[in-house]
Design an enzyme around this catalytic site. Structure first.
Site, PDB file in Angstrom:
ATOM      1  N   GLU A  26       0.851  -1.188   0.000  1.00 14.32           N
ATOM      2  CA  GLU A  26       0.000   0.000   0.000  1.00 14.32           C
ATOM      3  C   GLU A  26       0.887   1.239   0.000  1.00 14.32           C
ATOM      4  O   GLU A  26       1.731   1.405   0.878  1.00 14.32           O
ATOM      5  CB  GLU A  26      -0.920   0.022   1.221  1.00 14.32           C
ATOM      6  CG  GLU A  26      -1.851   1.221   1.228  1.00 14.32           C
ATOM      7  CD  GLU A  26      -2.809   1.238   2.411  1.00 14.32           C
ATOM      8  OE1 GLU A  26      -3.223   2.350   2.804  1.00 14.32           O
ATOM      9  OE2 GLU A  26      -3.116   0.159   2.949  1.00 14.32           O
ATOM     10  N   ARG A  76     -11.230   7.500   8.183  1.00 15.06           N
ATOM     11  CA  ARG A  76     -11.599   8.873   8.518  1.00 15.06           C
ATOM     12  C   ARG A  76     -11.469   9.783   7.303  1.00 15.06           C
ATOM     13  O   ARG A  76     -12.293  10.669   7.077  1.00 15.06           O
ATOM     14  CB  ARG A  76     -10.694   9.387   9.646  1.00 15.06           C
ATOM     15  CG  ARG A  76     -10.850   8.665  10.964  1.00 15.06           C
ATOM     16  CD  ARG A  76      -9.938   9.258  12.024  1.00 15.06           C
ATOM     17  NE  ARG A  76      -9.958   8.491  13.254  1.00 15.06           N
ATOM     18  CZ  ARG A  76      -9.299   8.824  14.348  1.00 15.06           C
ATOM     19  NH1 ARG A  76      -8.560   9.924  14.355  1.00 15.06           N
ATOM     20  NH2 ARG A  76      -9.361   8.073  15.432  1.00 15.06           N
ATOM     21  N   ASP A 109      10.091   7.077  -0.602  1.00 19.78           N
ATOM     22  CA  ASP A 109       9.380   7.500  -1.805  1.00 19.78           C
ATOM     23  C   ASP A 109       8.989   6.257  -2.600  1.00 19.78           C
ATOM     24  O   ASP A 109       9.799   5.340  -2.797  1.00 19.78           O
ATOM     25  CB  ASP A 109      10.285   8.407  -2.638  1.00 19.78           C
ATOM     26  CG  ASP A 109       9.637   8.907  -3.907  1.00 19.78           C
ATOM     27  OD1 ASP A 109       8.421   8.694  -4.090  1.00 19.78           O
ATOM     28  OD2 ASP A 109      10.343   9.499  -4.746  1.00 19.78           O
ATOM     29  N   ASP A 112     -11.418  10.415  -4.009  1.00 18.04           N
ATOM     30  CA  ASP A 112     -12.678  11.155  -3.902  1.00 18.04           C
ATOM     31  C   ASP A 112     -12.635  12.439  -4.726  1.00 18.04           C
ATOM     32  O   ASP A 112     -13.529  13.267  -4.615  1.00 18.04           O
ATOM     33  CB  ASP A 112     -13.017  11.463  -2.442  1.00 18.04           C
ATOM     34  CG  ASP A 112     -11.940  12.293  -1.750  1.00 18.04           C
ATOM     35  OD1 ASP A 112     -10.803  12.328  -2.259  1.00 18.04           O
ATOM     36  OD2 ASP A 112     -12.237  12.895  -0.703  1.00 18.04           O
ATOM     37  N   GLU A 119     -11.753   8.957   4.074  1.00 20.44           N
ATOM     38  CA  GLU A 119     -12.850   8.725   3.140  1.00 20.44           C
ATOM     39  C   GLU A 119     -14.153   9.296   3.680  1.00 20.44           C
ATOM     40  O   GLU A 119     -14.953   9.864   2.928  1.00 20.44           O
ATOM     41  CB  GLU A 119     -13.004   7.224   2.875  1.00 20.44           C
ATOM     42  CG  GLU A 119     -14.089   6.892   1.864  1.00 20.44           C
ATOM     43  CD  GLU A 119     -14.112   5.428   1.469  1.00 20.44           C
ATOM     44  OE1 GLU A 119     -15.075   5.023   0.775  1.00 20.44           O
ATOM     45  OE2 GLU A 119     -13.192   4.690   1.848  1.00 20.44           O
ATOM     46  N   LYS A 176      -4.697  21.640  -7.716  1.00 25.12           N
ATOM     47  CA  LYS A 176      -4.441  22.794  -8.580  1.00 25.12           C
ATOM     48  C   LYS A 176      -3.835  22.316  -9.894  1.00 25.12           C
ATOM     49  O   LYS A 176      -2.952  21.463  -9.909  1.00 25.12           O
ATOM     50  CB  LYS A 176      -3.499  23.782  -7.890  1.00 25.12           C
ATOM     51  CG  LYS A 176      -4.104  24.442  -6.659  1.00 25.12           C
ATOM     52  CD  LYS A 176      -3.147  25.443  -6.036  1.00 25.12           C
ATOM     53  CE  LYS A 176      -3.780  26.108  -4.817  1.00 25.12           C
ATOM     54  NZ  LYS A 176      -2.861  27.082  -4.175  1.00 25.12           N
ATOM     55  N   GLU A 181       5.102   4.973   3.609  1.00 21.68           N
ATOM     56  CA  GLU A 181       4.542   6.217   4.126  1.00 21.68           C
ATOM     57  C   GLU A 181       5.675   7.144   4.532  1.00 21.68           C
ATOM     58  O   GLU A 181       6.648   6.722   5.145  1.00 21.68           O
ATOM     59  CB  GLU A 181       3.641   5.925   5.332  1.00 21.68           C
ATOM     60  CG  GLU A 181       3.066   7.146   6.008  1.00 21.68           C
ATOM     61  CD  GLU A 181       2.278   8.025   5.049  1.00 21.68           C
ATOM     62  OE1 GLU A 181       2.652   9.219   4.925  1.00 21.68           O
ATOM     63  OE2 GLU A 181       1.319   7.538   4.421  1.00 21.68           O
ATOM     64  N   ASP A 225      -2.561  11.956  -2.707  1.00 16.82           N
ATOM     65  CA  ASP A 225      -2.652  13.417  -2.761  1.00 16.82           C
ATOM     66  C   ASP A 225      -3.162  13.828  -4.138  1.00 16.82           C
ATOM     67  O   ASP A 225      -2.544  13.497  -5.152  1.00 16.82           O
ATOM     68  CB  ASP A 225      -1.272  14.023  -2.504  1.00 16.82           C
ATOM     69  CG  ASP A 225      -1.328  15.516  -2.223  1.00 16.82           C
ATOM     70  OD1 ASP A 225      -2.197  16.196  -2.812  1.00 16.82           O
ATOM     71  OD2 ASP A 225      -0.512  15.996  -1.434  1.00 16.82           O
TER      72      ASP A 225
END
Length: 247
Positions: A79, A225, A131, A190, A227, A158, A104, A154
């Site tokens: 993941e 949380r 990374d 989302d 989502e 923009k 992470e 992320d």
């Protein structure tokens, strides 16, 4: 592992043409509770890899052996951006015969994952502060993953920042290299425009097959949380799935 003065100096010394990263490196102080979990568990569950020039890089020539890392031969799921570990720990609890690797760069999130692992008695997880691109392109052995999961990356919403999005045509060969034939690449977001980009990327991705449309919600992904916040403001959650074709 907050950002150090050495990291900042190394960045300043790098040439102007450098690899674009898809995350914002964040450190942050640990609460007493999180520091306790880190002190007790990090040595066992957070993988200390040799670094290149920065604290999230991988040294050239280093390869991780998953069987040695977990002490067994088992299906391997990775993941990217495991955050606080909500999805990762849930998956590991539900699938004790599978090994889970979480990437992470947010240190308090890694510490929170360790805390959750201890609470639930989960041990089939290893965490690496790294990374994702060098990790998948050269740290991991080729064709070692049964699944690659990217939950709510992320969105860099923009327009001028879209080039930083992880899921892109440039990421396809990285994912293809790491997955076994028949391995599954799962994503969710989302942000609708990022979902559209994800779907376009996998539908034209060489070496992958898709349904051509949105995937059904992955049943083993809990509502985290993060989502829940998206749902609360009326965003639609989109799942995208691709399968690596056999040679």
């Amino acid at each position: 592992m907050p950002q150090t003065a050495e990291d900042r100096r190394d960045r300043a010394e790098e040439p102007s043409r450098r690899e674009i990263v898809s995350f914002t490196r964040r450190g942050g102080r640990l609460t007493e509770r999180l520091q306790g979990a880190w002190d007790d568990l990090a040595e066992r569950f957070v993988v200390d890899i040799p670094r290149g020039r920065t604290s999230t890089s991988v040294a050239e020539g280093f390869t991780l052996d998953p069987a040695t890392l977990f002490g067994r031969e088992a299906p391997l799921v990775l993941e990217i951006g495991s955050g606080r570990g909500e999805s990762l720990v849930h998956a590991a609890r539900e699938n004790p015969d599978t090994d889970f690797l979480g990437l992470e760069v947010y240190v308090p999130g890694v510490a929170q994952t360790l805390l959750s692992m201890r609470h639930h008695g989960v041990e089939n997880i290893r965490l690496i502060i790294v990374d994702a691109v060098p990790a998948l392109s050269r740290m991991l052995p080729a064709e070692c993953l049964d699944e690659l999961r990217i939950w709510f990356p992320d969105p860099w919403h923009k327009t001028r920042h879209h080039k930083r999005r992880l899921v892109s045509d440039e990421f396809v060969p990285v994912a293809r290299r790491a997955l076994k034939p028949g391995g599954v690449w799962r994503m969710a977001t989302d942000w609708q425009d990022y979902a559209d980009q994800m779907l376009d990327v996998v539908n034209r991705a060489e070496g992958f097959t898709t349904s051509g449309d949105w995937a059904e919600r992955f049943p083993d992904r809990p509502v985290t949380r993060f989502e829940a916040k998206g749902l609360a403001v009326g965003r639609t959650i989109r799942d995208v799935k691709a399968i690596k074709m056999s040679a």
